[in-house]
Scaffold this motif. Sequence first.
Motif, mmCIF file in Angstrom:
data_model
loop_
_atom_site.group_PDB
_atom_site.id
_atom_site.type_symbol
_atom_site.label_atom_id
_atom_site.label_comp_id
_atom_site.label_asym_id
_atom_site.label_seq_id
_atom_site.Cartn_x
_atom_site.Cartn_y
_atom_site.Cartn_z
ATOM 1 N N HIS A 170 -3.406 49.119 43.235
ATOM 2 C CA HIS A 170 -2.433 49.356 44.301
ATOM 3 C C HIS A 170 -2.506 48.238 45.345
ATOM 4 C CE1 HIS A 170 -2.235 54.055 43.708
ATOM 5 N NE2 HIS A 170 -2.283 53.406 42.563
ATOM 6 N N GLU A 207 -2.954 54.534 40.053
ATOM 7 C CA GLU A 207 -4.356 54.514 39.645
ATOM 8 C C GLU A 207 -4.799 55.887 39.140
ATOM 9 O OE1 GLU A 207 -6.325 55.547 43.995
ATOM 10 O OE2 GLU A 207 -5.854 53.467 43.496
ATOM 11 N N GLY A 264 -14.832 52.819 43.929
ATOM 12 C CA GLY A 264 -14.059 53.601 44.894
ATOM 13 C C GLY A 264 -14.577 53.535 46.308
ATOM 14 N N HIS A 291 -8.514 51.273 42.707
ATOM 15 C CA HIS A 291 -7.588 51.161 43.838
ATOM 16 C C HIS A 291 -7.012 49.756 43.975
ATOM 17 C CE1 HIS A 291 -5.704 52.881 47.258
ATOM 18 N NE2 HIS A 291 -6.373 52.200 48.164
ATOM 19 N N SER A 339 -13.213 54.461 52.035
ATOM 20 C CA SER A 339 -12.629 55.497 51.193
ATOM 21 C C SER A 339 -12.874 56.875 51.784
ATOM 22 C CB SER A 339 -13.234 55.431 49.792
ATOM 23 O OG SER A 339 -12.908 56.582 49.058
ATOM 24 N N PRO A 359 -9.991 56.416 42.570
ATOM 25 C CA PRO A 359 -10.221 55.379 43.592
ATOM 26 C C PRO A 359 -10.939 54.146 43.067
ATOM 27 C CG PRO A 359 -10.762 57.550 44.459
ATOM 28 C CD PRO A 359 -10.509 57.728 42.984
#
Length: 750
Positions: free
Chosen positions: A333, A324, A379, A330, A9, A327
Amino acid sequence: MTDFSYIDSPYPQKPPTMKHLPSVFFFLLGLFLRAQTIDIKHAEYHLSFFPEADSVRGTAAYKVKIRDAGKPVFFDAHRKVRISGVRVNGRKAKWHREGDSVRIDFPFKAKTYQIVFDFGVHKPVQALYFVGWHNGNRNQVWTQGQGKRHSRWMPVIDDVNERFTWEVHIDFPSGYEVASNGKLTEKKEDANRGRTLWTYRLDKPAPSYLLFIGAGKYAVRSESDMPVPYEAWDYPDAPQPPMTFSRSKDIFRAVSDLIGYPYPWDLYREIPLRDFIYGGMENVTASVFTDYYVVNDTMWPDANPVNVLAHELAHQWFGNYVTETSPTHHWLHESFATYFAWEAGGRLFGPDYTDYAYYRYLDDLLEAARKDTVPLLNGKASSLTFYQKGAWIVRMLHDSLGEERFRRVLHRFLDSHAYGNADTRDFQKALFEVTGDSMPRFFDRWFRTARIPTFRLLRRGDSLIVRGPGDLHLPVRFFYRNGSFADTLILSSVAIPRASEVVAWLPDPGRRMLAELDWSPSPSELEYLLRMPLRDVDVLRLVPRLHILPAERRRAILLDLAAWDYYYPVHAALLKTLKKEPDSILIPAVKKILGHGLKNRQAVAMHIPRIPRALRTDTESLLNDKSYVTITHAVWKLWNTFPSRRRFYLDKTKHMRGLHDRELRMLWIVMAISHRGYVSRAEKMRLLEELTDYASPDFNVETRITALEYIDMLKLINDKTKRYIREAADYFHPALRRKARELLKKYAIE
């Protein structure tokens, strides 16, 4: 986004030091204030690009609604972005920088305003890239907002929760095609200036990271036989015959059918980009992908874009339509996009494709679980967790719910958050509304912990002993003497039904549970299983266990398996087991595998442990296959095995470039200069120049990385290659930069 670099990330992970506290304070304060005060409704960008100067200048006008009067407004803008003025409703406004934020002080009231920035940027640090304008590379300009953030080159609010519509006016040198999001509403030529003005409009709200601008030499083809207007942006000089977009229609139908929910945008376009930093990116209505996947029919088996195109298309629902909130979520996605891409691949290539898509990552996931303590709902989770592990978990969720309920949950979730943002709790709410169960145990186990369960299985007489987590049922298939079988879900120790008739058993048939399975079939059970009509993925699981069989039985089964038309990973596994077998087994087994499809033949090229003289002609036939990976592996192994045939191999592959990384061509150069008498001394020097020049900025990233590897292998360190290494070490592409910096350190290059 398809992330082939597996970076973590981009969000900060270390606590700030004391000297950073002031900037961190203002950053957090800005986030708090903007969340309270501003809501962007629409943006209008007027942008003039000067690619030979690596520059852009223009205006960014935002229609914003102020929620709370009397507070300043904050926008994100990197310090390298030159802001020459800010206007609010046409009036000059006071503004100043606070780190990488711009604070606007104005007597705002709780109503709607227009805020306009005049700005420019020269050689932006990230997110806007000028490719090829100063060398012999393909001239392009393109943006990449996710991860690198558009505020690196323009004033914007970099927050996935800030959704708005936009219109983009792009002034660009004539002779290039220019793309953006949404509909092309106007194209106006200015012959006197040699420039063209392109206007695109996106009428549905999306986060700013999905904004895309790209320009280059393209041949744009519209496809009428699609559910929505569709454009394929191919290169005019694409490898012939062009294959890149040959399955786009099938991909669109497969992904759409799997999701079962109408495509949420007005149109769709797919665009290849030179030196793109990821595999692909799902910009709203305009997905892009690295042009490594611009292929002809010989490249297609090794570098076809089906998975990346399906992945980015799925994001148009999961990521773009519903985004979203942070994060932490995530997986909403990437896990869904990876899942639907793998499942869509099965629609195009058959169920074995999908089975293997999951199975190929299983060992990596099990190994990572032993060390990685970051769960999916975090995240800071790795790309392996968000993409591959998440896809496994989505498939298990599908299996738990069943097809009909799974779709209803997805549709409820998408309906409830259309053109908006959502988190995991919102998804669980949709689950509850459809099924009456938010599945808290499922989410606790698979989303909030990083552990992967282990099952230890042992048969004792008429019982099967299962040592597992205690709350998960493991599917087990029992095979009976009469050829029938029965599937059972087992929680712990269980009496085997009709135990006296059971001749073999298999845990988790089809390998659909993300778990480590500790079990050991007996030789008789293994032999029985390998003679049953199992799914190819189950055969793949069993082949590495062949060593437990007596030599005579093992060899008979090897020959039988080689004759079957299995999916190619099975034959790859078979070839690895042939390493210790005599030629009397190796030769007939390889001949049988060579009689199957192109990818099975490639498995021979890649994994044949040795080439007996009796297989020389058969192996040489691989040099005629339509696969550069096959040819590359085959010619190198033949070269090393049959020195007397080297001139023939060099002549056969002399005019082959290979894939976009040119590895086959560079391998040929190495073979040519090392074979005595094949080329003159002068030609040898010319070929070495050619090889080292592939590391120059005149070539794409894939070629430059391969060239650096050969330069390292051959120790071709001189003034020119040092210059190429330095240039690569400063390039924006992370994989090339990483390889070059490795060589800088290794050879102490200043």
